[in-house]
Design an enzyme around this catalytic site. Structure first.
Site, PDB file in Angstrom:
ATOM      1  N   LYS B 106       0.802  -1.218   0.000  1.00 41.42           N
ATOM      2  CA  LYS B 106       0.000   0.000   0.000  1.00 41.42           C
ATOM      3  C   LYS B 106       0.843   1.280   0.000  1.00 41.42           C
ATOM      4  O   LYS B 106       0.388   2.332  -0.431  1.00 41.42           O
ATOM      5  CB  LYS B 106      -0.892   0.026   1.256  1.00 41.42           C
ATOM      6  CG  LYS B 106      -1.914  -1.086   1.314  1.00 41.42           C
ATOM      7  CD  LYS B 106      -2.666  -1.100   2.642  1.00 41.42           C
ATOM      8  CE  LYS B 106      -1.992  -1.925   3.711  1.00 41.42           C
ATOM      9  NZ  LYS B 106      -2.011  -3.364   3.526  1.00 41.42           N
ATOM     10  N   LYS B 205      -5.759   2.668   3.341  1.00 45.26           N
ATOM     11  CA  LYS B 205      -6.704   2.249   2.298  1.00 45.26           C
ATOM     12  C   LYS B 205      -7.635   3.408   1.940  1.00 45.26           C
ATOM     13  O   LYS B 205      -7.950   3.622   0.761  1.00 45.26           O
ATOM     14  CB  LYS B 205      -7.487   1.019   2.766  1.00 45.26           C
ATOM     15  CG  LYS B 205      -6.572  -0.206   2.887  1.00 45.26           C
ATOM     16  CD  LYS B 205      -7.192  -1.334   3.693  1.00 45.26           C
ATOM     17  CE  LYS B 205      -6.216  -2.497   3.834  1.00 45.26           C
ATOM     18  NZ  LYS B 205      -6.636  -3.470   4.852  1.00 45.26           N
ATOM     19  N   GLY B 299      -5.388 -12.061   3.428  1.00 44.11           N
ATOM     20  CA  GLY B 299      -5.015 -13.461   3.273  1.00 44.11           C
ATOM     21  C   GLY B 299      -4.156 -13.613   2.031  1.00 44.11           C
ATOM     22  O   GLY B 299      -4.332 -12.873   1.058  1.00 44.11           O
TER      23      GLY B 299
HETATM   24  N1  LIG Z   1      -1.273 -10.273   3.827  1.00 44.93           N
HETATM   25  C1  LIG Z   1      -2.350  -9.708   3.321  1.00 44.93           C
HETATM   26  O1  LIG Z   1      -3.442 -10.212   3.460  1.00 44.93           O
HETATM   27  C2  LIG Z   1      -2.240  -8.444   2.518  1.00 44.93           C
HETATM   28  C3  LIG Z   1      -3.384  -7.903   1.905  1.00 44.93           C
HETATM   29  C4  LIG Z   1      -3.271  -6.746   1.119  1.00 44.93           C
HETATM   30  C5  LIG Z   1      -2.034  -6.145   0.993  1.00 44.93           C
HETATM   31  N2  LIG Z   1      -0.940  -6.675   1.628  1.00 44.93           N
HETATM   32  C6  LIG Z   1       0.356  -6.014   1.460  1.00 44.93           C
HETATM   33  O2  LIG Z   1       1.176  -6.866   0.680  1.00 44.93           O
HETATM   34  C7  LIG Z   1       2.528  -6.752   1.094  1.00 44.93           C
HETATM   35  C8  LIG Z   1       3.069  -8.114   1.457  1.00 44.93           C
HETATM   36  O3  LIG Z   1       2.295  -8.638   2.517  1.00 44.93           O
HETATM   37  P1  LIG Z   1       2.682 -10.018   3.211  1.00 44.93           P
HETATM   38  O4  LIG Z   1       1.600 -10.336   4.150  1.00 44.93           O
HETATM   39  O5  LIG Z   1       3.051 -10.996   2.173  1.00 44.93           O
HETATM   40  O6  LIG Z   1       3.993  -9.575   4.035  1.00 44.93           O
HETATM   41  P2  LIG Z   1       5.097 -10.490   4.728  1.00 44.93           P
HETATM   42  O7  LIG Z   1       4.536 -11.849   4.937  1.00 44.93           O
HETATM   43  O8  LIG Z   1       5.613  -9.725   5.868  1.00 44.93           O
HETATM   44  O9  LIG Z   1       6.239 -10.596   3.612  1.00 44.93           O
HETATM   45  C9  LIG Z   1       7.053  -9.529   3.234  1.00 44.93           C
HETATM   46  C10 LIG Z   1       8.118 -10.060   2.316  1.00 44.93           C
HETATM   47  O10 LIG Z   1       8.865  -8.946   1.781  1.00 44.93           O
HETATM   48  C11 LIG Z   1      10.238  -9.319   1.792  1.00 44.93           C
HETATM   49  N3  LIG Z   1      11.100  -8.135   1.738  1.00 44.93           N
HETATM   50  C12 LIG Z   1      11.322  -7.205   2.704  1.00 44.93           C
HETATM   51  N4  LIG Z   1      12.180  -6.270   2.231  1.00 44.93           N
HETATM   52  C13 LIG Z   1      12.513  -6.621   0.969  1.00 44.93           C
HETATM   53  C14 LIG Z   1      13.368  -6.079  -0.024  1.00 44.93           C
HETATM   54  N5  LIG Z   1      14.047  -4.958   0.200  1.00 44.93           N
HETATM   55  N6  LIG Z   1      13.469  -6.725  -1.212  1.00 44.93           N
HETATM   56  C15 LIG Z   1      12.784  -7.862  -1.457  1.00 44.93           C
HETATM   57  N7  LIG Z   1      11.967  -8.420  -0.556  1.00 44.93           N
HETATM   58  C16 LIG Z   1      11.821  -7.807   0.655  1.00 44.93           C
HETATM   59  C17 LIG Z   1      10.399 -10.120   3.057  1.00 44.93           C
HETATM   60  O11 LIG Z   1      11.593 -10.846   2.957  1.00 44.93           O
HETATM   61  P3  LIG Z   1      12.092 -11.944   4.057  1.00 44.93           P
HETATM   62  O12 LIG Z   1      11.244 -13.161   3.773  1.00 44.93           O
HETATM   63  O13 LIG Z   1      13.510 -12.124   3.716  1.00 44.93           O
HETATM   64  O14 LIG Z   1      11.822 -11.318   5.379  1.00 44.93           O
HETATM   65  C18 LIG Z   1       9.144 -10.982   3.017  1.00 44.93           C
HETATM   66  O15 LIG Z   1       9.333 -12.115   2.232  1.00 44.93           O
HETATM   67  C19 LIG Z   1       2.540  -5.770   2.257  1.00 44.93           C
HETATM   68  O16 LIG Z   1       2.879  -4.495   1.782  1.00 44.93           O
HETATM   69  C20 LIG Z   1       1.108  -5.796   2.739  1.00 44.93           C
HETATM   70  O17 LIG Z   1       0.731  -4.576   3.338  1.00 44.93           O
HETATM   71  C21 LIG Z   1      -1.029  -7.810   2.365  1.00 44.93           C
END
Ligand SMILES: NC(=O)c1ccc[n+]([C@@H]2O[C@H](COP(=O)([O-])OP(=O)(O)OC[C@H]3O[C@@H](n4cnc5c(N)ncnc54)[C@H](OP(=O)(O)O)[C@@H]3O)[C@@H](O)[C@H]2O)c1
Lengths: 181, 314
Positions: B106, B205, B299
């Site tokens: 976001k 959002k 999710g």
């Molecule tokens: N989860 C949801 O339901 C949801 C819904 C809508 C939007 N989002 C958004 O989508 C994004 C990802 O969410 P998530 O839940 O998947 O987060 P997450 O589980 O915390 O995963 C974040 C990932 O980003 C990686 N990362 C951090 N810094 C990086 C860099 N400089 N270069 C490359 N990779 C990097 C991390 O690496 P490591 O594995 O090495 O730590 C990790 O694999 C977030 O911005 C979140 O706000 C999430």
């Protein structure tokens, strides 16, 4: 919100009562028995109309249809209705306040809101888990329903916010005009 | 399309897992320390195995994944405030090299919308970000279909954690701390739920929606939103609301150019009072009344499906 005729609205009725015991009760009976819900009665004792009668202002809630019946019943009971249907109060707002309501003087909170806004508190429910002693440290909540003039709801809510901020209370406001989305 | 998926968390890994079902090839995949890059398509199972076993996805450099061979960069690194890095930098690199960007992150569109749009104008690539608002729910694409000018207000429940807490407090008469701890045990709330309960996530959002509605007019960021959270909300407040046929929900409201987030009283059975982690968005339209979109707002697979729907729209 709809325009349907079974929607409850607020009305103000100005009556003239003869100065004798029981006159007020006689006047209120047609309201209750015709489905009106009394909100407030403003009884100006000591102040007489040019005809030597006592003016009384009654705020009530009813559907438009029932309101017609109420006015008719008042006439039939021989009560002088000076003015009816001027809808002073046509919006209802409900808010919930939480925090140290008792310590910060709930009745002062309510009167500050009423004085600043022309709104009338028509219902107040208090939930104080630890009792209502002034020294209670436990936060409590109150649900307050106000009747206000049409188009004045925002001003009323702004005032509630101000008073609440002064007293560090949390306000949970209704969503949307009148709160009924 | 060839996808570079940056971020290997819940969202990134789901995109990688589902990409083939949508007819796409993952040519680069990166986490914070490592990357797997292969112009012919990475070995997805090998990348998942290594992430599981060693915490890395491959032997390449994450920066090379952002530069690498792909048509669409999928940005799924953590949402950050202010400069929105590292996500913003990834968007910049992709657009400067005329590739498309699909965001789950976001940060870039909530905090630096004008910068993103400026980069997009100078690029042959475009930016889509359906997944940033309401996970699987098609909120932004519905707004786009209607035309932002036809939307007079947007109201919604856009944080599943806060909604779970409020609906459970209301239904069970339990206190805030108790329900929050329970939500953490169930994995509904994160170990650090701050942004969910203090309204920040919902406000981001709201800012994104406001940016889309203003269509290049005013720019909105978190700082432009009026935000109140649900921390330590009194159980007695929910009880009193219930006695009156109402309940309390953390509502995002975008009306007349204002973004507001806070706990509000809503009728108990209103569309804007979903239960559990469910999200809902209500669009108020000029000529078509109110339109409700509800569903799963978060999710991995849910959010990945919105990402892949965007890829399909490019
Ligand atoms: N989860 C949801 O339901 C949801 C819904 C809508 C939007 N989002 C958004 O989508 C994004 C990802 O969410 P998530 O839940 O998947 O987060 P997450 O589980 O915390 O995963 C974040 C990932 O980003 C990686 N990362 C951090 N810094 C990086 C860099 N400089 N270069 C490359 N990779 C990097 C991390 O690496 P490591 O594995 O090495 O730590 C990790 O694999 C977030 O911005 C979140 O706000 C999430």
């Amino acid at each position: 919100m709809s325009d349907s005729t079974d929607e409850v609205r607020s009305y103000t009725v100005r009556l003239e009562l003869v100065d004798k015991p029981g006159a007020l009760l006689d006047a209120l009976d047609p309201i209750a028995s015709n489905g009106g819900n009394l909100l407030s009665i403003f009884h100006e004792r000591g102040n007489l109309t040019p005809r030597g009668q006592i003016p009384v202002e009654v705020d009530l809630e009813a559907t438009p249809e029932r309101f017609e019946g109420i006015v008719e019943a008042l006439h039939e009971a021989g009560i002088n209705v000076i003015q009816a249907g001027a809808e002073r109060y046509s919006e209802a707002i409900t808010v919930v306040l939480s925090g140290h309501l008792i310590k910060t003087d709930l009745s002062d909170t309510v009167s500050r809101i009423q004085e600043a806004t022309n709104a009338t508190v028509t219902d107040l429910s208090l939930s104080a888990p630890e009792g209502t002693e002034a020294e209670s440290e436990e936060p409590s909540s109150a649900r307050i329903r106000l009747a206000t003039e049409q188009n004045a709801t925002q001003a009323v809510i702004d005032t509630i916010r101000e008073v609440a901020e002064d007293k560090s209370l949390r306000v949970i406001e209704p969503l949307g005009p009148g709160g009924d989305l | 399309m060839r996808l570079a998926v940056i971020g290997a968390g819940a969202v990134g890994s789901s995109v990688v897992e589902l990409a083939a079902d949508y007819g796409h090839t993952v040519t680069a995949y990166a986490d914070s320390q490592s990357a797997a890059i292969d112009a012919g398509g990475i070995d997805v199972d090998a990348a998942f195995d290594r992430k599981q076993a060693d915490g890395i996805v491959g032997d390449d450099d994450p920066a090379a994944a952002v530069e690498g061979p792909y048509d669409v960069l999928v940005e799924a690194t953590p949402t950050t405030l202010g400069d929105a890095q590292p996500g913003f930098g990834h968007v910049e690199t992709a657009l400067e090299t005329d590739r498309h960007v699909v965001l789950a992150n976001k940060g870039p569109v909530a905090e630096r919308y004008a910068d993103v749009r400026a980069l997009e104008r100078d690029s042959a690539g475009s930016v889509l970000f359906e997944a940033t608002v309401g996970g699987a729910m098609p909120v932004l694409s519905t707004i786009a279909d209607f035309d932002p000018e036809q939307i007079t207000a947007v109201r919604g429940v856009l944080n599943g954690t806060a909604n779970f807490i409020l609906s459970r407090m209301g239904a069970e008469g339990l206190g805030y701390e108790h329900v929050l701890a329970e939500a953490q045990d169930m994995g509904v709330a994160e170990a650090d739920p701050t942004f969910d309960v203090d309204g920040t996530d919902a406000a981001l959002k709201g800012a994104i929606v406001a940016n889309v509605l203003s269509d290049g007019g005013n720019e909105y960021t978190l700082a432009d939103a009026d935000v109140e959270g649900i921390q330590d909300i009194e159980g007695s407040a929910l009880e009193l609301a219930a006695e009156d046929g109402h309940t309390v929900r953390l509502i995002v409201e975008v009306v007349d150019g204002e973004v507001r987030v806070g706990p509000r009283l809503v009728p108990e059975h209103a569309p804007l009072a979903p239960t559990g982690t469910r999200n809902i968005v209500q669009l108020e339209t000029e000529h078509a009344g109110r339109l409700n979109i509800s569903g799963r707002g978060a999710g991995g697979p849910e959010t990945a499906s919105a990402v892949l729907a965007d890829v399909g729209r490019l």
